[in-house]
Structures are given as C-alpha cells and as structure tokens.
Design an enzyme around this catalytic site. Sequence first.
Site, short mmCIF file in Angstrom:
data_model
loop_
_atom_site.label_atom_id
_atom_site.label_comp_id
_atom_site.label_asym_id
_atom_site.label_seq_id
_atom_site.Cartn_x
_atom_site.Cartn_y
_atom_site.Cartn_z
N HIS A 121 1.03 5.33 1.77
CA HIS A 121 0.39 4.23 2.52
C HIS A 121 0.36 4.53 4.03
CE1 HIS A 121 1.66 1.11 -0.76
NE2 HIS A 121 0.43 1.57 -0.99
N GLU A 135 -8.15 0.75 5.50
CA GLU A 135 -7.86 2.18 5.31
C GLU A 135 -9.13 3.01 5.42
OE1 GLU A 135 -5.51 0.72 1.89
OE2 GLU A 135 -4.42 2.60 2.12
N ASN A 167 -12.59 7.72 -2.03
CA ASN A 167 -11.25 7.64 -2.60
C ASN A 167 -11.41 7.88 -4.10
OD1 ASN A 167 -8.75 6.98 -3.53
ND2 ASN A 167 -8.68 4.94 -2.61
N GLY A 173 0.15 -9.37 1.51
CA GLY A 173 0.57 -9.61 2.89
C GLY A 173 -0.47 -10.37 3.70
N ARG A 181 5.26 -1.47 -10.84
CA ARG A 181 6.32 -0.47 -10.61
C ARG A 181 7.63 -1.17 -10.27
NH1 ARG A 181 3.07 2.87 -6.23
NH2 ARG A 181 1.09 2.34 -7.17
N ARG A 191 -9.79 10.45 0.97
CA ARG A 191 -8.38 10.07 0.88
C ARG A 191 -7.68 11.05 -0.05
NH1 ARG A 191 -5.59 5.44 -2.53
NH2 ARG A 191 -3.52 5.69 -1.66
#
Length: 395
Positions: free
Chosen positions: A176, A381, A10, A329, A237, A87
């Site tokens: 995502h 991921e 990544n 989460g 953001r 990625r």
Amino acid sequence: MPARNILVINCGSSSIKFALVGEAQAQFPLSGIAERLGQPEAVLRWRRGDEKDCLAIPHAGHSAALAHLLPLVREASGGLLHGIGHRVVHGGEHFTAAQRIDAEVLEAIRAVAPLAPLHNPANLLGIEAAIEVYPDLPQVAVFDTAFHQTLPEHAYRYALPEVLYRDHGLRRYGFHGTSHHYVGQRAAELAGLPFEASNWLSAHLGNGCSTCAIVDGRSRDTSMGLTPLEGLVMGTRSGDVDPNLHSHLARTLGWDLARIERLLNHESGLLGLSGLSNDMRSLEQARADGHAGATLAIEVFCYRLAKSLAAMSCALPHLDGLIFTGGIGENSPLIRSKTVAHLRLLGLALDETANERCVRGTGGEIQATGHPRVLVVPTDEERQIALETLDLLDD
Ligand code: ADP
C-alpha cells in the site's frame, strides 16, 4: 506543453483495472475494468464522465482486452497518450522508486516473483500485453513496496537467523506504499506543512488494511510484512496470529499448507469473525440490527487497528496528524470513532459532527478542538501512479 495523459493499469490474473489520468483534470476521463479474462464471459466495462458502458469480449486474454481498450483511450485522450503506469505489487529490495520499464526491469520484477507469487506474474502479464499493444509508449512500473524501502533495519528485520534474510530475502517489505505516500502528501498540503518536514500516522483501510508511520516524508514503519497478510484484521485476511498456528492446525486437525493458507487469506478477518461478510457496510448494517458476529468483528477490527497505530507511534518524533483512508477509512465514521476512542493516551479525540460529515469523497479535519489533527483523506492510487510515471518521463 499541453497537459499530458497517462493510462494507469492494475493487472490481476483475470482482470485489468484501468484509468486514464489527465494531468490537469480532477476526474478521470475514462476508467473501468476488463474482467473474467480468458473465459467465455470476459467483459470490458468502462465509465466516461457520467456514461457507463460495456462490451462482451468472449475469451479475450490480457492483450486482446487492451486492444479493445485502445480506441476508447484514443478517443478519451484526444489521441494524446503520453505513457503507461503499471501497478506492480512487489519490488523487493531492488526497487526503491518507480522505474522506466526495460528488459532489465522486467527481469528484476520476475526475480522477485517468489515473494508475491499471485501478484507479480499477473502484473507482468499486464506489462507484456501493454508493450505489445502500445509498443511506442514509455511504460513505467510503480511498486507497492517502494515507499517502504526507507524503513530502518530495526523495523524491517524479523527476529530470525540472518541467513534467511541474506540468502532468501525474508524481511518485512510493506505494501500500500502508493496510497500511504499519496495521502501523506495530501495531508501535509491540507495542513499547510511541508511533507518533507512533517510526521504522520496513516491507516489505509480497504479490503486489505495497513498502517504506516511517515517521518519527514518517508515511511519508517508499516504493519504489513513479507506478504500482505501481516498486521491488521482485513476483509478476509487474519492479520497477525500466533506463528505457531500452522503447526497447531497441522497437528490437531491434519490441515496441509494449502488449507491453512486459504484459511488465513480468504476465510478469516471480518468474514471469519462475523461469520457473515467481509464487507464493512454489510457488517455495520448487521451490527445495527443486533448481529453478534458483526458487532464482535467491528470491535476486534478497531481495537487491533488502534493497537497497530499506537505501535507505529514509536517511530515518530512527534505527531502532525492521523490519516484515515481507503473505502472504510474514507466512509465509516463508526470505525474512525471507535478506533480513536482506544487512542486517548496519544491525546486523540474527534469532533463527531465533523467525523459524520466525512463520507463519499469528502475529506478534512475531524479532531475535537485542541486535540491532535485527525484527517480523512480520500486516496487516489491511480493519480499517484500517473504522477510518478510523469516524473520519469520528465527525466
Ligand atoms: P479495495 O481495497 O478493494 O480497493 P476499498 O478501498 O474500496 O477496497 O474498500 C472496500 C471496503 O470499504 C469494504 O469493506 C466496504 O464495505 C468499505 N466501505 C465502502 N463504503 C463504506 C461505507 N459507507 N461504510 C462503511 N464501509 C464502507
């Protein structure tokens, strides 16, 4: 066939995150980051099992960092590396699934770079460096946007003149995707349902945050849009604001576009609201200590998240479960509890003991008895990128 190993990369503009994923191993045999690339302080940090180590690689660029990584990968994989999965943030409308990288694919990734000017060029740097250092290995690009290419037109079009979509690609893409796809599959597995015939709401809550409606194993709506700024409140953001904000700030404060972009991407969200931090752990601590800004930031974050999930529910024929993932989460019972409290109309309620238990990698069902399923599912991921890479090697 012996179990295969994939190196997942990544790549950012000055860093490369990496993980060696073994097909048959739950833990990554090697993972880490090369950061501050191009600077005197460039450093390669890695973890092998319980061991952590680092190496100063002054002034190393992307290729040099990968060359330094090579012997570590060789050792950790027992000399058996089967491919590299990259990625890539934006695949535009061109890529609906992962792709074996060749000259044409590189060109197409370059062509969508105007849609992701910060990310795609950095991802390309990583791909080009990896081809240089590992010329004989198959290389695969896995796109953050690809899973969302199944959105119906009524979900992906903005209410703007058609020419802007047709000639300039202005539409909602979503991001995502790798994470929503992975946790959707895992949730179906945990619930004993076929992924292709089950329906999920998914909330990926990390530094960036997004929701997704998954119907019969396909993304049907998602909260991020043309760029990863749309939708939820995130670390720094803003998420959704009135689209007239730009002109209002220009008119009243004389701000130019660069200033406004910095505001919305780097100074807003949890950081802007709290005036304290973009990090949810710090905010939870500050809230417990009575900090008003942190308290407000958490309230706004959860309310906006719940509103987005309720909006996503329009895409579902019925709900098999709500999934929480990402750093927040997976680790914050408080955020899960406050969010679900806003969703009584969907019939959702939590078992708070089960909710408290799901932290630091422990997942599972957390709904109260008799209520729709709510799951905490740690995302992975890197593994999803490795799986999609392996799928293409099999073709
Ligand atoms: P990224 O999007 O960079 O991959 P992560 O998925 O690691 O980020 O999520 C980072 C967020 O997760 C940060 O806001 C961090 O504070 C939050 N987080 C991590 N652990 C906890 C925790 N125990 N409680 C609350 N928030 C947490």
